[in-house]
Design an enzyme around this catalytic site. Structure first.
Site, short mmCIF file in Angstrom:
data_model
loop_
_atom_site.label_atom_id
_atom_site.label_comp_id
_atom_site.label_asym_id
_atom_site.label_seq_id
_atom_site.Cartn_x
_atom_site.Cartn_y
_atom_site.Cartn_z
N ASP A 78 -10.14 -8.63 3.02
CA ASP A 78 -9.33 -8.60 1.79
C ASP A 78 -9.32 -9.96 1.08
O ASP A 78 -8.85 -10.07 -0.05
CB ASP A 78 -7.89 -8.16 2.08
CG ASP A 78 -7.77 -6.64 2.16
OD1 ASP A 78 -8.76 -5.94 1.86
OD2 ASP A 78 -6.69 -6.14 2.51
N THR A 112 -5.54 2.99 5.99
CA THR A 112 -4.14 2.55 5.99
C THR A 112 -3.23 3.78 6.02
O THR A 112 -3.69 4.90 5.83
CB THR A 112 -3.83 1.68 4.72
OG1 THR A 112 -4.78 0.62 4.65
CG2 THR A 112 -2.45 1.13 4.68
#
Ligand code: GLY
Length: 635
Positions: A478, A436
């Protein structure tokens, strides 16, 4: 209007709260502490710094992208224009971390209106998703390395729709205009950074040799079968073609037509090496309809006061804001910053109460937090004063609690959630990915964009859309791999983060803006999966409680706790005596937990003068562009 453009990593900001104590801490740090020998393995990527100014600031984890943002600002664009241009540029220079095949959260402070809003471009599960989809024939989840690199992990990308929405509502430039720098970079080539070179050697690019979708990624990032080398030129012609199509036809060129056809086909890959069961079950379920239906959402931040500052952060579907704010409220009763009381920077008591608060908050996160468009998240209860008091007394400054369980915030929640059922026992949360990117942009008018953007793991799913040069995310990992995993006998588990059709997976991303009165004083965020929460928290405490200057607040060593009852991570740089004291209190800190945590890009605004300071974390390459407009010349 006169600008002095400077390129730097961080600055000489003097801290949000600087008394004699804080100056003393700073002195110790500069003389011999952690800021000289860099604490983390990522330190080698860093570069030196200069003072801030009154114009725009762009802080990114990669310097070329920061220059792109600064050029947009210099050319009269606002923070929203510059942020979107930075996001596209990072797709070229840091493709392992974020891009148009993923999604993120863009927090926007509109100076003229004094308003803060969020553009949620988080990926969604396809309509065909179901809570059991990550389970094999034996009822157990496929191992993470397999499920995270399969088509089934790919969420419907949201980044482009989010960018389009932000530009059309608050920008001054078109999508075509802000794409131009990224088009040039992809077509003419960039110089490979050390971090990109290192990532190209990662086993996350090793999947399924001979499969065109995984081979497409290797063809770009391992030309001739070899990892990239630092400083080599890297041209990405397919990505340039995609960007040109987007510049010509807008985001529709991605969500409909030939690119959509290619995305749908690419994610239909299962995993041959998972056997016939895996090959069949791990195929992605995204359809053309899912792509056509994707919509970003405008949300309001979650907020609370902490020692007189207002902290605004990311609401569900991220757990980031609620968890960071819950921890701040849980530790507010302790005299953090008071070195004489044992609560100075890096002192054992400080670190202990932070770890215990993180454990309590992660217990609540695991049970209660998910996409509130699908489940009732007791946001009010979780931050309610009485609930916080009930939870905070569980922090014993003298010892680590043996086991931590979630609380029940429902009685404190005005939303009237279903109640009176016993809570379940708690399953450990996963540790989350390590990739990320986060960047922060402020323009001269005072607008701020605080943007965390991701394709989830390093190289996302490892699947590149053949012919179009971008990677697909693996964001659906996730979600809970197994539904109702916290459900014990007779227990209550709302399944807050179980997979459901069209739902967004729970995130930890936490772009955060801190206000003093009406004025923003700090904006920052971090990558790092579930360690994001600890990184953002560490920096908030460093700024507010320890009064550290922004560069030191960002570079200081960090601790992270990512579950209620798991072991903490920590970085090198803490004093051995503090680590020893934490071990005595019961925290299992061993060298096998040493690792680099996060990469914070921050802007701090010194009020009331308004001077802005940028800092980019040394844990990545780091780039700060500071446009110093003379105060009388505007910006
Ligand atoms: N994929 C990382 C996060 O959303 O927290």
């Amino acid at each position: 209007m006169k600008f002095v453009l400077t390129v730097t990593r961080n600055t000489h900001h003097m801290g949000l709260r600087r008394g004699p104590l804080q100056r003393c801490i700073l002195g110790l740090i500069v003389m011999g502490g952690w800021s000289m020998p860099m604490p983390s393995p990522g330190a080698e990527y860093g570069s030196p710094g200069v003072p801030g100014g009154f114009g725009g600031v762009v802080t990114t984890s990669e310097p070329t992208a920061a220059r792109v943002g600064a050029a947009l600002l210099r050319d009269g664009g606002n923070a929203i224009d510059a942020a979107v241009a930075v996001a596209f540029a990072l797709n070229v220079t840091e493709p392992q971390s974020s891009g148009i095949g993923g999604g993120g959260f863009m927090m926007i402070y509109l100076a003229g209106e004094g308003r803060t809003i969020i553009v949620d471009s988080r990926e969604r599960a396809p309509a065909g998703a179901d809570p059991n989809m990550f389970l094999g024939a034996d009822g157990a989840p496929f191992p993470f390395p397999l499920r995270s690199t399969s088509g089934l992990a790919v969420g419907v990308p949201g980044m482009l729709r989010g960018a389009e929405l932000a530009l059309s509502r608050w920008g001054t430039r078109t999508l075509a205009e802000v794409l131009q720098p990224a088009i040039r970079m992809a077509a003419r080539g960039i110089r490979v950074s050390r971090r990109l070179a290192d990532a190209s050697a990662s086993p996350r690019l090793d999947n399924e040799p001979g499969d065109p979708v995984y081979d497409a990624a290797r063809a770009v990032f391992r030309p001739g079968g070899e990892p990239l080398r630092e400083h080599d030129p890297l041209i990405q012609p397919d990505l340039a073609t995609t960007f040109r199509l987007l510049a010509g036809r807008g985001a529709d060129a991605f969500y409909r037509g030939a690119i959509a056809d290619a995305i749908v086909a690419a994610q239909q890959r299962g995993r041959r090496d998972a056997g016939s069961d895996g090959q069949a079950r791990l195929r992605g379920r995204m359809t053309h309809q899912d792509l056509r239906n994707y919509q970003p959402v405008i949300r309001n931040p979650v907020s609370a006061s902490y020692r007189g500052y207002a902290v605004l952060s990311m609401p569900p579907p991220s757990s980031g804001g609620l968890t960071v704010i819950q921890v701040l409220k849980l530790i507010e009763r302790f005299p953090l910053g008071d070195e004489d009381a044992g609560y100075g920077f890096g002192q054992a008591r400080t670190l202990h109460v932070i770890l215990e608060a993180l454990r309590l908050a992660f217990a609540d996160r695991a049970l209660w937090m998910g996409d509130e468009d699908f489940v009732a998240v007791p946001k009010t209860g979780l931050l309610h004063e009485a609930y916080i008091a009930e939870r905070s007394v569980l922090i014993d400054p003298g010892r680590r609690a043996d086991r931590v369980s979630p609380g029940d915030p429902r009685p404190y929640d005005v939303a009237g959630l279903p109640s009176a059922r016993a809570l379940a026992g708690l399953r450990e949360a996963g540790e989350g990915g390590i990739n990320t990117t986060h960047f922060t942009v402020m323009d001269a008018a005072g607008n701020i964009v605080c943007f965390t953007n991701t394709i989830e793991s390093q190289w996302g799913s490892g699947q590149m859309v053949p012919g179009y040069g971008f990677l697909l995310n693996n964001e659906l990992t996730d979600f809970n791999a197994k539904p109702r995993a916290n459900l014990g006998a007779g227990g209550f588990d709302p399944g807050a983060n179980d997979v459901a059709p069209n739902k967004r997976p729970r995130s930890s991303m936490a772009p955060t803006i801190i206000f003093q009165g009406e004025a923003p004083v700090a904006a920052f965020g971090s990558p790092g999966g579930s360690t994001i929460i600890s990184s953002v928290l560490n920096v908030a405490v460093n700024l507010i409680d320890h009064g550290l200057p922004v560069g030191e607040a960002v570079d200081a060593p960090r601790l992270a706790q990512t579950s209620a009852n798991g072991r903490p991570f920590f970085e090198p740089g803490f004093e051995a005596a503090a680590i020893h004291s934490l071990q005595q209190l019961g925290h299992d800190l061993q060298d096998d937990r040493l690792r680099s945590i996060g990469s914070v890009q921050a802007v701090v605004i010194e009020q009331p003068a308004g001077r802005r300071y940028g800092a980019a974390d040394r844990r990545r390459t780091g780039g700060v562009q500071s446009l110093r407009a003379h105060r009388d010349g505007g910006g």
